[in-house]
Design an enzyme around this catalytic site. Structure first.
Site, short mmCIF file in Angstrom:
data_model
loop_
_atom_site.label_atom_id
_atom_site.label_comp_id
_atom_site.label_asym_id
_atom_site.label_seq_id
_atom_site.Cartn_x
_atom_site.Cartn_y
_atom_site.Cartn_z
N ASP A 1 -8.91 -6.55 -4.34
CA ASP A 1 -8.47 -5.51 -3.61
C ASP A 1 -9.40 -4.22 -4.00
OD1 ASP A 1 -7.08 -3.18 -2.52
OD2 ASP A 1 -5.16 -4.14 -2.79
N SER B 1 0.81 -1.29 0.15
CA SER B 1 0.10 -0.10 -0.10
C SER B 1 0.84 1.26 0.07
CB SER B 1 -1.12 -0.01 1.06
OG SER B 1 -1.93 0.85 0.98
N HIS C 1 -7.04 -5.79 0.16
CA HIS C 1 -5.93 -5.14 0.54
C HIS C 1 -5.11 -5.67 1.58
CE1 HIS C 1 -3.72 -1.36 -0.47
NE2 HIS C 1 -3.70 -1.25 0.73
#
Length: 320
Positions: free
Chosen positions: A117, A31, A151
């Site tokens: 995601d 991320s 995610h």
């Protein structure tokens, strides 16, 4: 609380000088940590040998704009203009702000995205892969896009279900992301072993320039296998994502990604620099690395405040 943290920082020492193998510094992240890993890989391409990039947008995707970061660079990948981003990177090279892009030809790049995601969608990460393909030799770039993952940093033994969205953003997907990316970057690794809690070193980040003014914690972490005190070791820098700081999830990120298990048997030191959440000046309440410009407009180049701090940490360990 502030006084307690300050006292803790004073009690901690600096990073030890180690015997780091030449040309062995690599990075990874998920991320916002993946975005930071991209920035380190590109800006210091003459020194970073490879990057493991999980759920991350392309280099300079946000273009110094929080709005761009929250839209195109997370959920609207079709809006990302890769040639324009590459043109900006070339301009940074000409200004001496990042290393020559030609260095990336030999970089070992691993890119991963989950099928489900909903934070940094696959279309965005596909643009990251496209950005690197312009520079990286085909045999040096590997991509994984089949995991049924939300995610997260995927593991094969720890975390929430693979499809779960939320803290600690480490999910058990039956897939060893740590081993996969380290094997791709370094090749020929021994099987992973058992991490040793005594190898975890807490250190003071402030001598390297960390401060609340750039949303960096006073405390950082390194995993230093016992063998590295008498032998040469490689160095890997792992960047946590948003909401994965020590203040958010304690030791979870630096003990449960799977990196330490591979580090233990392969003489790899793992450096875990730490962000701290901040509400104002800068506004970074989720504890993200700067990939849109909350520190200043140079956030993505070699002079960016957080980039400089991490560079100094690497130098302190003997990596550069």
């Amino acid at each position: 609380m502030a006084a307690l943290l300050a006292a803790l920082a004073l009690a901690l020492g600096p990073l030890p000088k180690m015997n780091i193998t030449a040309n062995s510094v690599s990075v990874s992240g998920v991320s916002s940590g993946g975005a930071m890993a991209v920035q380190m890989t590109v800006a210091f391409s003459s020194k970073v040998v490879g990057g493991g990039l999980i759920a991350t947008p392309p280099f300079y995707c946000a273009m110094d704009s929080e709005n761009e970061a929250l839209t195109a660079c997370m959920s609207e990948g079709m809006l990302i203009n890769v040639p324009e981003l590459q043109k900006k990177a070339a301009s940074m090279v000409s200004e001496g702000l990042i290393d020559a892009l030609s260095n990336l030809n030999s970089s070992r790049i691993y890119i991963e995205t989950g099928k489900y995601d909903t934070v940094v969608e696959q279309a965005v990460v596909n643009k990251t892969a496209l950005w690197f393909k312009q520079y990286v030799a085909p045999e040096n770039q590997k991509e994984t896009a089949y995991l049924p993952a939300e995610h997260c940093w995927p593991t094969d033994s720890y975390g929430k279900p693979c499809i779960y969205l939320g803290e600690p953003y480490i999910n058990n997907c039956g897939f060893d992301a740590a081993g996969t990316l380290l094997q791709h970057i370094y090749g020929g690794l021994k099987p992973r072993g058992t991490a040793n809690a005594d190898s975890i070193t807490m250190f003071d980040q402030t001598p390297y320039g960390a401060s609340g003014q750039i949303s960096m914690n006073s405390e950082g972490v390194a995993y230093i296998p016992s063998a590295c005190h008498t032998q040469q070791c490689r160095l890997h820098v792992a960047f946590h994502g948003c909401k994965q700081t020590i203040k958010d999830i304690g030791a979870t990120f630096y003990t449960n990604t799977g990196l330490n298990e591979w580090a233990e048997t392969n003489n790899i030191i793992v450096l875990y620099p730490q962000i701290t959440p901040s509400e104002l000046r800068p506004q970074n309440p989720e504890g993200c690395w700067d990939w849109w410009g909350y520190t200043n407009k140079h956030y993505a180049d070699k002079t960016g405040p957080q980039m400089v701090v991490v560079q100094k940490m690497i130098e302190a360990l003997g990596g550069w």
